[in-house]
Design a protein around this motif. Structure first.
Motif, PDB file in Angstrom:
ATOM      1  N   UNK A   3     -30.887 -80.819 -20.401  1.00 31.96           N
ATOM      2  CA  UNK A   3     -31.624 -79.693 -20.950  1.00 31.96           C
ATOM      3  C   UNK A   3     -30.937 -78.327 -20.827  1.00 31.96           C
ATOM      4  N   UNK A   6     -28.361 -77.884 -23.370  1.00 27.91           N
ATOM      5  CA  UNK A   6     -28.860 -77.739 -24.733  1.00 27.91           C
ATOM      6  C   UNK A   6     -29.371 -76.322 -24.963  1.00 27.91           C
ATOM      7  N   UNK A  10     -28.022 -73.675 -27.647  1.00 25.28           N
ATOM      8  CA  UNK A  10     -28.904 -73.048 -28.631  1.00 25.28           C
ATOM      9  C   UNK A  10     -28.748 -71.534 -28.582  1.00 25.28           C
ATOM     10  N   UNK A 311     -40.525 -66.885 -18.011  1.00 28.00           N
ATOM     11  CA  UNK A 311     -41.215 -68.084 -18.503  1.00 28.00           C
ATOM     12  C   UNK A 311     -40.743 -69.311 -17.732  1.00 28.00           C
ATOM     13  N   UNK A 312     -39.419 -69.427 -17.626  1.00 31.74           N
ATOM     14  CA  UNK A 312     -38.873 -70.599 -16.935  1.00 31.74           C
ATOM     15  C   UNK A 312     -39.368 -70.654 -15.493  1.00 31.74           C
ATOM     16  N   UNK A 314     -42.203 -69.415 -14.397  1.00 29.66           N
ATOM     17  CA  UNK A 314     -43.613 -69.811 -14.424  1.00 29.66           C
ATOM     18  C   UNK A 314     -43.742 -71.318 -14.591  1.00 29.66           C
ATOM     19  N   UNK A 315     -42.796 -71.903 -15.333  1.00 30.25           N
ATOM     20  CA  UNK A 315     -42.835 -73.351 -15.548  1.00 30.25           C
ATOM     21  C   UNK A 315     -42.332 -74.114 -14.331  1.00 30.25           C
ATOM     22  N   UNK A 317     -39.079 -73.509 -12.867  1.00 27.54           N
ATOM     23  CA  UNK A 317     -37.624 -73.502 -12.675  1.00 27.54           C
ATOM     24  C   UNK A 317     -37.257 -72.416 -11.676  1.00 27.54           C
TER      25      UNK A 317
ATOM     26  N   UNK B  91     -49.307 -72.822 -17.256  1.00 24.46           N
ATOM     27  CA  UNK B  91     -49.635 -71.458 -17.685  1.00 24.46           C
ATOM     28  C   UNK B  91     -49.761 -71.365 -19.202  1.00 24.46           C
ATOM     29  N   UNK B  98     -43.279 -68.942 -25.903  1.00 22.03           N
ATOM     30  CA  UNK B  98     -42.413 -70.096 -26.163  1.00 22.03           C
ATOM     31  C   UNK B  98     -40.969 -69.597 -26.217  1.00 22.03           C
ATOM     32  N   UNK B 106     -39.136 -79.447 -27.933  1.00 21.55           N
ATOM     33  CA  UNK B 106     -38.276 -79.088 -26.795  1.00 21.55           C
ATOM     34  C   UNK B 106     -38.975 -78.132 -25.839  1.00 21.55           C
ATOM     35  N   UNK B 110     -39.813 -78.826 -21.763  1.00 19.98           N
ATOM     36  CA  UNK B 110     -39.276 -77.983 -20.683  1.00 19.98           C
ATOM     37  C   UNK B 110     -39.798 -78.322 -19.280  1.00 19.98           C
ATOM     38  N   UNK B 111     -41.111 -78.265 -19.059  1.00 18.56           N
ATOM     39  CA  UNK B 111     -41.585 -78.513 -17.689  1.00 18.56           C
ATOM     40  C   UNK B 111     -41.329 -79.950 -17.240  1.00 18.56           C
ATOM     41  N   UNK B 158     -47.416 -77.456 -23.766  1.00 16.45           N
ATOM     42  CA  UNK B 158     -46.418 -77.293 -22.714  1.00 16.45           C
ATOM     43  C   UNK B 158     -47.087 -77.198 -21.348  1.00 16.45           C
TER      44      UNK B 158
END
Ligand SMILES: Nc1ncnc2c1ncn2[C@@H]1O[C@H](COP(=O)(O)OP(=O)(O)OP(=O)(O)O)[C@@H](O)[C@H]1O
Ligand SMILES: [Mg+2]
Lengths: 405, 231
Positions: A3, A6, A10, A311-312, A314-315, A317, B91, B98, B106, B110-111, B158
């Protein structure tokens, strides 16, 4: 595909213009780096390959003032002197001015003996090669007044293409002939340089050919020797020999200055020495500004990536992921750019070597240079990526996300 | 009795800005049982987002304890929090958030990159999440090729992709028209009712808030249960 890879690709594709321009800038920088260092290395190689046991006796006034031929037997008699030869710049060209190459008038009976470790005779009359070639060339050199020995470059370059046995007319710029004609030479031998200092595009011909033509009124100019190259015997300090030679002529008619060939070579280098310094300064400034513009561009990218970093995070990462992404992208950009620069350097090597040939022998893009360019590019990419990506490590994801709202 | 799933106990939070201390939360208590769907309302600047950030482990409080699903979030280190977040919290933001360079699929993947699932399992789970928000046919679209409502649904996909216990939504319908907002709220209700997700949603929209099981009003650092909902 993994990931982060990629995502990085991108991003690289998403900013084609910006990244493309950055790549071009880095290509220029990498090329410039290779070019400048190759020049400096070429100059250094010629100085380093110059002999420290060979002396050059020149006019104390100026290199461009000829020494009298009468000096030679006096220098020969100095203790520790092995062999001497006149060495006089001729300055003529073949057909057109752009076909210029160096010619020197030397003593046909001594020159080859003095230059055994500097050049190797690779071809003689009748196509003879190997060890016999040298003997044959020595003989031919002494038996024809117009005889000349050329470097492989003059034989193999299609612009000249001189072959053994050819009669070559050269148009004079310093010693015009009274009837306005060209000087005729007969090629009797071909050499290959053994030292970086010696180009493969030089022609050596007989000093007596030139002097006799001047004396008989066939050509304009002054009778003379140019400078003397002096091979010394081992065991006698060269400084002492140089001093003794110069003492011979303190009362004139021409005072002399005798220095080692190495010093003479570095004198030539320092004569054009301002050029590399000049190029180096400009090149350095250009490199420096390219370096900072790349870092700056990357930092702009980084700032635009703040939200993504939030964002990452929060997810789930780690912030380091965003930093690594930028470092990776920086590396990719700088390596493509560096590769491009190296490619340009390689493709232009032949042309540049020829263009620079007269003043810098051995312009060469060596593997070391390539490695250095790749290394420098990598460092640039990593530094730019870190400069852009390190702030993520300290940033608060809530602020990054708030900034997007 | 239902287990208390999200607990804020005597939580205080202040920000210092320009040398001035701004007390946003002052010894706040809040409990949300498992499987609840809570709408958090209140004036702008009252600290709603701050509460969500504390619950989601994106920010730390000055004092008090925050626990979620039996884990004391307020005691975790900055190094532990990301991994915990990836497993327990999803969240949803007002501005979708996004990644524009990635496709819908994709983005949903992600998570899942942080889970030990195999690549095939991840893909399957992302497919499922997209089907939950009814966007399977938009999987290969970029965010710029989607409407706002669709973007927000991808964001919800997501948020649920790695099957977290809690969904935290900060004004998820704030940027949407009525129809898209209703779609999003419908999905959130279903996630709560059918998949049992505990949802904490901030909203300024009373219609949206009424889709929740419970409305809490935050005003001047105090939480009040909205009586309207009881009726
Ligand atoms: N990082 C920060 N630094 C300083 N002050 C902050 C910070 N984050 C929030 N605040 C302040 O804390 C207060 C509460 O902010 P918060 O975002 O929680 O409010 P909110 O209830 O979500 O408001 P809104 O409805 O407008 O989103 C606000 O006054 C805000 O300005
Ligand atoms: Mg808010």
């Amino acid at each position: 595909m993994h990931f982060p890879l990629r995502l990085a690709l991108r991003h690289l594709m998403a900013r084609k213009t910006r990244n493309g321009l950055t790549i071009v800038a880095i290509s220029i920088a990498a090329f410039l780096l290779c070019f400048l260092i190759a020049i400096v290395q070429g100059l250094e190689a010629s100085v380093q390959s110059a002999s420290t046991t060979r002396l050059v006796t020149q006019s104390a006034v100026s290199l461009f003032v000829d020494l009298p031929t009468s000096y030679q037997h006096k220098i020969d008699a100095v203790e520790g002197v092995h062999l001497t030869t006149k060495f006089r710049w001729f300055g003529a060209y073949y057909q057109a001015r752009k076909n210029f190459f160096a010619q020197f008038a030397v003593d046909q009976d001594r020159f080859l003996d003095m230059y055994t470790s500097d050049i190797e005779i690779v071809e003689g009359p009748g196509g003879v090669t190997g060890p016999e070639a040298r003997i044959a060339v020595q003989k031919a050199f002494e038996s024809d007044r117009r005889a000349a020995i050329i470097g492989t470059g003059l034989r193999d370059n299609e612009r000249f293409g001189f072959q053994i046995g050819d009669q070559v007319p050269l148009i004079p710029m310093i010693y015009p002939r009274t009837d306005g004609s060209a000087w005729e030479f007969v090629i009797v031998g071909c050499y290959r340089p053994l030292k970086a200092r010696i180009p493969d595009t030089t022609m050596y011909f007989r000093a007596d050919y030139l002097n006799e033509a001047i004396v008989s009124g066939e050509a304009f100019g002054d009778h003379g020797a140019g400078v003397y190259y002096v091979n010394t015997e081992e065991g006698v300090p060269v400084e002492q020999i140089a001093e003794e030679i110069d003492e011979l002529f303190v009362n004139g008619p021409q005072r002399t200055q005798t220095i080692t060939e190495a010093a003479f070579a570095s004198f030539f280098v320092s004569a054009i020495g301002n050029l590399p310094l000049f190029l180096g300064t400009i090149g350095g400034a250009v490199l420096f500004s390219i370096f900072f513009s790349v870092v700056n561009t990357m930092m702009i990218t980084g700032r635009q990536r703040l939200q993504e970093a939030g964002i990452l995070q929060a997810l789930g990462f780690r912030p380091l992921v965003s930093t690594n992404l930028l470092v990776f992208e920086g590396l990719v950009i700088s390596l493509i750019g560096g590769g491009g620069g190296i490619l340009i350097a390689y493709l232009s090597e032949g042309v540049l070597a020829q263009l620079l040939g007269q003043s810098i022998q051995n312009y060469q893009i060596t593997p070391d240079l390539v490695l250095m360019a790749i290394g420098t590019s990598s460092v640039l990419g990593i530094v730019a990526g870190l400069a852009a990506g390190l702030p993520f490590l300290r940033s608060n994801p809530t602020e990054a996300l708030r900034s997007s709202g | 009795m239902t287990r208390q799933f999200i607990t804020l106990d005597q939580v205080s939070k202040s920000y210092t800005r320009g040398g001035e201390k701004l007390q946003v939360l002052d010894q706040l208590d809040l409990t949300i049982p498992e499987g609840d769907f809570v709408a958090l309302m209140g004036p702008s600047g009252s600290g709603k987002t701050t509460i969500l950030n504390l619950v989601g482990g994106l920010d730390s409080c000055d004092s008090g304890t925050v626990s979620v699903a039996g884990a004391e979030v307020s005691a975790m280190s900055r190094r532990e929090l990301p991994a915990w977040r990836s497993r327990h919290v999803g969240f949803v933001f007002q501005s979708y958030n996004l990644l524009p360079v990635l496709t819908a699929h994709e983005n949903v993947m992600l998570p899942l990159q942080l889970t030990p699932l195999s690549a095939a399992e991840r893909r399957k789970q992302a497919d499922f999440a997209l089907s939950v928000v009814d966007l399977s046919d938009r999987a290969s679209h970029r965010p710029s090729q989607l409407s706002g409502g669709q973007e927000q649904r991808v964001a919800i996909a997501r948020a649920i992709a790695s099957d977290p216990d809690v969904i935290i939504a900060d004004e998820p319908t704030g940027d949407l028209d009525r129809q898209s907002a209703d779609d999003v709220l419908e999905i959130l209700s279903r996630l709560n009712a059918e998949l049992g997700k505990t949802i904490l949603m901030v909203t300024h929209d009373l219609i949206a808030a009424k889709k929740a099981r419970r409305i809490l009003e935050l005003d001047k650092g105090l939480l009040v249960e909205d009586p309207q909902q009881e009726a």
